[in-house]
Design an enzyme around this catalytic site. Sequence first.
Site, PDB file in Angstrom:
ATOM      1  N   ARG A  95      73.145  56.218   0.894  1.00 14.90           N
ATOM      2  CA  ARG A  95      71.952  55.388   1.154  1.00 14.90           C
ATOM      3  C   ARG A  95      71.511  55.543   2.609  1.00 14.90           C
ATOM      4  O   ARG A  95      70.332  55.610   2.912  1.00 14.90           O
ATOM      5  CB  ARG A  95      72.230  53.916   0.818  1.00 14.90           C
ATOM      6  N   TYR A 147      44.415  53.910  -2.332  1.00 15.27           N
ATOM      7  CA  TYR A 147      45.108  54.076  -3.622  1.00 15.27           C
ATOM      8  C   TYR A 147      45.412  52.685  -4.205  1.00 15.27           C
ATOM      9  O   TYR A 147      45.822  51.774  -3.472  1.00 15.27           O
ATOM     10  CB  TYR A 147      46.381  54.895  -3.396  1.00 15.27           C
ATOM     11  N   ASP A 219      47.954  58.030   5.261  1.00  8.12           N
ATOM     12  CA  ASP A 219      48.492  58.544   4.003  1.00  8.12           C
ATOM     13  C   ASP A 219      47.899  59.940   3.825  1.00  8.12           C
ATOM     14  O   ASP A 219      46.702  60.101   3.596  1.00  8.12           O
ATOM     15  CB  ASP A 219      48.094  57.612   2.844  1.00  8.12           C
ATOM     16  N   LYS A 244      53.502  64.556  -5.068  1.00  9.24           N
ATOM     17  CA  LYS A 244      52.260  65.300  -5.281  1.00  9.24           C
ATOM     18  C   LYS A 244      52.403  66.746  -4.759  1.00  9.24           C
ATOM     19  O   LYS A 244      53.264  67.456  -5.209  1.00  9.24           O
ATOM     20  CB  LYS A 244      51.105  64.531  -4.645  1.00  9.24           C
TER      21      LYS A 244
HETATM   22  N1  PLP Z   1      49.518  57.442  -1.905  1.00  5.71           N
HETATM   23  C1  PLP Z   1      48.595  58.071  -2.641  1.00  5.71           C
HETATM   24  C2  PLP Z   1      47.336  58.566  -1.979  1.00  5.71           C
HETATM   25  C3  PLP Z   1      48.772  58.223  -4.010  1.00  5.71           C
HETATM   26  O1  PLP Z   1      47.825  58.843  -4.739  1.00  5.71           O
HETATM   27  C4  PLP Z   1      49.959  57.727  -4.610  1.00  5.71           C
HETATM   28  C5  PLP Z   1      50.195  57.890  -6.069  1.00  5.71           C
HETATM   29  O2  PLP Z   1      49.378  58.361  -6.808  1.00  5.71           O
HETATM   30  C6  PLP Z   1      50.905  57.089  -3.801  1.00  5.71           C
HETATM   31  C7  PLP Z   1      50.664  56.971  -2.460  1.00  5.71           C
HETATM   32  C8  PLP Z   1      52.169  56.515  -4.409  1.00  5.71           C
HETATM   33  O3  PLP Z   1      53.103  57.542  -4.640  1.00  5.71           O
HETATM   34  P1  PLP Z   1      54.223  57.478  -5.802  1.00  5.71           P
HETATM   35  O4  PLP Z   1      53.536  57.521  -7.109  1.00  5.71           O
HETATM   36  O5  PLP Z   1      55.060  58.681  -5.494  1.00  5.71           O
HETATM   37  O6  PLP Z   1      54.986  56.208  -5.613  1.00  5.71           O
END
Ligand code: PLP
Length: 435
Positions: A95, A147, A219, A244
């Site tokens: 962890r 998001y 992000d 992604k």
């Molecule tokens: N940030 C963005 C721009 C996203 O599109 C997403 C998910 O689609 C996330 C964060 C969250 O990521 P996760 O699905 O890996 O938890």
Amino acid sequence: MTATATALTADDVHFDPNVPGNPAYHFTILPPGSPAQAGWTQRAGLVPDARPATQCVHAGVQPDPAYGAVMPPIYQSSTFAFRDVCTNAGFDYTRSGNPTRAALEDALTILEGGGGATCTSTGMSAILVALNLLPGASHVLCTVDCYGGTFRLLEHARVAYGLEVTYLDLADLDAVARAFRPNTRMVWIESPSNPLLRLTDIAAIATLARARGALTVVDNTFLSPLLQRPLDLGADLVVHSTTKYLNGHSDVVGGAVVAARGQVALAQRIASVNNLLGTSQAPHDCFLVLRGLKTLQVRMRAHEAGAQVVAACLAAHPAIRAVYYPGLASHPQHALARRQQRGFGAMLSFELVDGTRARVEHVLKTLRWFTLAESLGGVESLVAHPASMTHASMTPEARARAGITDSLIRLSIGIEEPDDLIADLARALGSLPPA
Ligand code: PLP
């Protein structure tokens, strides 16, 4: 002539000189942990200055010091032996730290040009870790079309812990300057944003935030460090859903928080918040993301080439009312994209002329190469309906404020042949039911 079969004798067996244990084995066997080929040990120092494609292949990865394995082993162990109560080999419990995760963290630090990275179990846990850096009674400014999961988490923190949040259009710099409060500690940027592909001038916001003692977080999921490096533009933290593009094969969920070079103390705090929340990424998942990184450069090129073709075709199609893609000259922030990005990425969204529910559903259901699914950034193309999928956790009012309509369709362009993708879209658009 007939061949006569004769029995093999020991003399007929040729020992393979490459198989250890055979008498003919012709290499000298060093004990595990012996120094590797000199070039290997010099490579780590060269990677930060290498070109991006070279960084993708080599960042964070050294031939394994034990046996020279070219890919890092998956240290699938929850715990690590101590020599005595004060001495271990740098890891005590997975962890808090794990060698496979450390390799991925080094790679992401290099690719983002940062001072330290922490890998988390999902993109959402990366966002959670970043928000947990905030002291009590903080105020956060967040882009209005973030998001849906980010919105849901901020709203949870608002209701459960009293976090103050203001959602606003970060393109309006005057409004942003006015929105700061004495307790504003963080500005949350998503650029390009999900799903409307709006951009934020990262350098301008970072300047405003720094002058007011707030951290700028970006992000960077939609572009990856190959197409945008927010830390070079003055941001303090980058957050990723490595689920992604960084992994790229739709077979893992993961996240990362990367701190800027000058933010070493912050990088250490992020690692300890990840440990205390218990959100660290599992070693096998880290290995998969590391493997994905090696092809990031070639994948991003193919993704973007396809997206350019698809965006241009959609923009010219009579059944389409609007296409949102920063790579189109008609995108209102195309100049900003050129300035702060190294490419335009492969996410786009569009709206139909007369985008009734029936017509939108027809497109979603008729496409063959685009799988109707959440997520993005994998090698396969996906289609999504943000209002009922990725952004369903926003209230209809919040979606309306963000400009996310019920007729918006989002595409994640994979690495298939672009001609196949446009033929598929043309077929779906050419058979739309009447409005
Ligand atoms: N940030 C963005 C721009 C996203 O599109 C997403 C998910 O689609 C996330 C964060 C969250 O990521 P996760 O699905 O890996 O938890």
